[in-house]
Design a protein around this motif. Structure first.
Motif, PDB file in Angstrom:
ATOM      1  N   ILE A  47       0.703  -1.225   0.077  1.00  0.00           N
ATOM      2  CA  ILE A  47       0.052   0.055   0.053  1.00  0.00           C
ATOM      3  C   ILE A  47       0.979   1.254   0.078  1.00  0.00           C
ATOM      4  O   ILE A  47       0.628   2.147  -0.647  1.00  0.00           O
ATOM      5  N   GLN A  48       1.962   1.105   0.830  1.00  0.00           N
ATOM      6  CA  GLN A  48       2.750   2.502   0.850  1.00  0.00           C
ATOM      7  C   GLN A  48       3.420   2.735  -0.402  1.00  0.00           C
ATOM      8  O   GLN A  48       3.510   4.041  -0.631  1.00  0.00           O
ATOM      9  N   LYS A  49       3.964   1.841  -1.108  1.00  0.00           N
ATOM     10  CA  LYS A  49       4.256   2.329  -2.597  1.00  0.00           C
ATOM     11  C   LYS A  49       3.323   2.891  -3.419  1.00  0.00           C
ATOM     12  O   LYS A  49       3.756   3.849  -4.189  1.00  0.00           O
ATOM     13  N   ALA A  50       2.288   2.384  -3.423  1.00  0.00           N
ATOM     14  CA  ALA A  50       0.908   3.171  -4.118  1.00  0.00           C
ATOM     15  C   ALA A  50       1.068   4.381  -3.542  1.00  0.00           C
ATOM     16  O   ALA A  50       0.650   5.434  -4.380  1.00  0.00           O
ATOM     17  N   LEU A  51       0.851   4.598  -2.244  1.00  0.00           N
ATOM     18  CA  LEU A  51       0.416   5.794  -1.786  1.00  0.00           C
ATOM     19  C   LEU A  51       1.986   6.826  -2.140  1.00  0.00           C
ATOM     20  O   LEU A  51       1.546   8.009  -2.543  1.00  0.00           O
ATOM     21  N   GLY A  57      -5.408  14.041  -6.105  1.00  0.00           N
ATOM     22  CA  GLY A  57      -6.557  13.603  -6.924  1.00  0.00           C
ATOM     23  C   GLY A  57      -6.648  12.306  -7.302  1.00  0.00           C
ATOM     24  O   GLY A  57      -7.569  11.710  -7.687  1.00  0.00           O
ATOM     25  N   ASP A  58      -5.624  11.606  -6.819  1.00  0.00           N
ATOM     26  CA  ASP A  58      -5.437  10.166  -7.180  1.00  0.00           C
ATOM     27  C   ASP A  58      -6.196   9.473  -6.466  1.00  0.00           C
ATOM     28  O   ASP A  58      -6.445   9.710  -5.219  1.00  0.00           O
ATOM     29  N   THR A  59      -6.471   7.933  -6.537  1.00  0.00           N
ATOM     30  CA  THR A  59      -7.184   6.946  -5.568  1.00  0.00           C
ATOM     31  C   THR A  59      -6.479   5.763  -5.689  1.00  0.00           C
ATOM     32  O   THR A  59      -5.837   5.305  -6.589  1.00  0.00           O
ATOM     33  N   VAL A  60      -6.117   5.306  -4.374  1.00  0.00           N
ATOM     34  CA  VAL A  60      -5.468   4.163  -4.303  1.00  0.00           C
ATOM     35  C   VAL A  60      -6.694   3.121  -3.649  1.00  0.00           C
ATOM     36  O   VAL A  60      -7.107   3.102  -2.637  1.00  0.00           O
ATOM     37  N   GLN A  61      -6.634   2.013  -4.510  1.00  0.00           N
ATOM     38  CA  GLN A  61      -7.717   0.957  -4.437  1.00  0.00           C
ATOM     39  C   GLN A  61      -7.072  -0.090  -3.960  1.00  0.00           C
ATOM     40  O   GLN A  61      -6.560  -0.845  -4.618  1.00  0.00           O
TER      41      GLN A  61
END
Length: 374
Positions: A47-51, A57-61
């Motif tokens: 998750i942290q890499k995605a964040l 404006g982005d979404t991490v799903q």
């Protein structure tokens, strides 16, 4: 990079979105729609890499599954979204040290190191002079952390929605030094301290800060020490929550700091049978059977709440209770009106304070302390 797999995981993302919509529809909330890029994270990915890769404006799903390790959000206008309580953030799994045979903590991504070290699960981190704006956390679970499940500091316009935050050591959802927050449609249960905790600061004294309209609404708060705690804040609302099975329901806490805590509303909550026993700590006596408690607060409106069957023998026990703060500051200019307050003990309405300018009006109750408040 595994965080930008929109095409490869299109079917899974559609399923997750459908699950999210179902969850939010069930709790009466509408899903957020970000205009930026979608970063899909599957169990086993970071998750942290995605964040860290996401931009405003982005979404991490998050897809359904377990995700090990603390995570930290420090990008504004970002959405972290799960697929409901099936997307679970848990503490990092221990790893065996082959040389010593002792368990060691699994490595933590750089962005989450401070959050993990503090013992929190999900951190939303801004600064007092530069608040982090517009973050949304929704439709996921956070459980098993040593301190707080969701910990927010220095934020503005934070939304925490449709989360399941349970079995954390201290607060379920905590917000400090923050404004304009919306905490809605969450379930926060079996946390060591409060289901929802709002404060100016947990580690320093000082006058109450303005929460600038922060709203806590539509949450289910059960089996915590206290359902909702507000400490040294002003200008916020606690509305339409279901609060039951805690040691205490709602605590509004002030002291001698200026400005005083208060100028807030506690409105249309269901506060029922908060009768667990919580032992005393160095600052407070034991808590049991406490419905809505004002201590050292001013100009607070407690209105149209359903407060029933809170029974105990602590200084805070009863339906709606006014008691002076731990440093002896009296409540002042509070209004308790139009509440249904029945079956509480030792009293439905209990004014155990020295303040003389608090108003009790049009409440439906059977027993008051002193007499004449019903």
């Amino acid at each position: 990079m595994p965080t930008r797999r929109v095409h490869h995981l299109a079917a899974a993302t559609a399923a997750a979105t459908t699950a999210l919509t179902t969850v939010l529809t069930a709790v009466g909330a509408a899903p957020a729609h970000a205009s930026g890029e979608l970063h899909v994270v599957a169990p086993g990915e970071s998750i942290q890499k995605a964040l860290d890769a996401a931009r405003p404006g982005d979404t991490v799903q998050l897809l359904p599954g377990e995700y090990r390790g603390s995570v930290r959000i420090s990008t504004p206008d970002l959405t972290l979204r799960g697929a409901g309580p099936e997307s679970v953030i848990l503490p990092a799994a221990p790893t065996a040290d082959q040389a010593t045979g002792q368990a060691a903590a699994a490595p933590v991504a750089d962005g989450a190191a401070a959050c993990a070290t503090a013992g929190h699960g999900l951190c939303v981190a801004g600064a007092d002079d530069r608040p982090l704006d517009g973050v949304t956390v929704e439709a996921l679970a956070v459980t098993g952390f040593r301190k707080n499940g969701i910990n927010a500091t220095g934020t503005t316009g934070l939304t925490v929605r449709a989360t399941y935050v349970h079995d954390n050591g201290q607060q379920g959802i905590s917000q400090e030094r923050s404004t304009r927050g919306v905490i809605t449609a969450n379930e926060s249960t079996r946390n060591g301290q409060s289901g929802v905790f709002l404060a100016n600061s947990v580690d320093s004294e000082g006058g109450a800060l303005s929460a600038d309209g922060t709203l806590v609404t539509g949450n289910v708060l059960t089996d915590n020490r206290i359902g909702v705690t507000v400490r040294r804040l002003r200008d916020l609302s606690i509305e339409r929550n279901r609060i039951h099975g805690n040691c205490g329901g709602v605590f509004i806490v002030g002291d001698e700091g200026v400005p005083r805590a208060g100028a807030l509303t506690v409105h249309r909550n269901q506060v029922v049978a908060n009768n667990r026993y919580c032992p005393p700590n160095p600052r407070l006596d034991h808590i049991q059977g406490a419905g809505i408690v004002l201590t050292g607060a001013e100009e607070t409106a407690v209105t149209e709440n359903d407060v029933r069957d809170n029974v105990g023998a602590s200084p805070f026990s009863g339906g709606i209770v006014l008691v002076h703060s731990v440093v002896g500051v009296a409540n002042a200019r509070n209004t308790v009106a139009d509440n249904l307050v029945l079956g509480n003990g030792p009293a439905d309405l209990a004014d155990r304070d020295t303040g003389t300018d608090n108003a009790f009006e049009r409440n439906r109750c059977a027993v008051s302390e002193p007499v004449g408040r019903c």
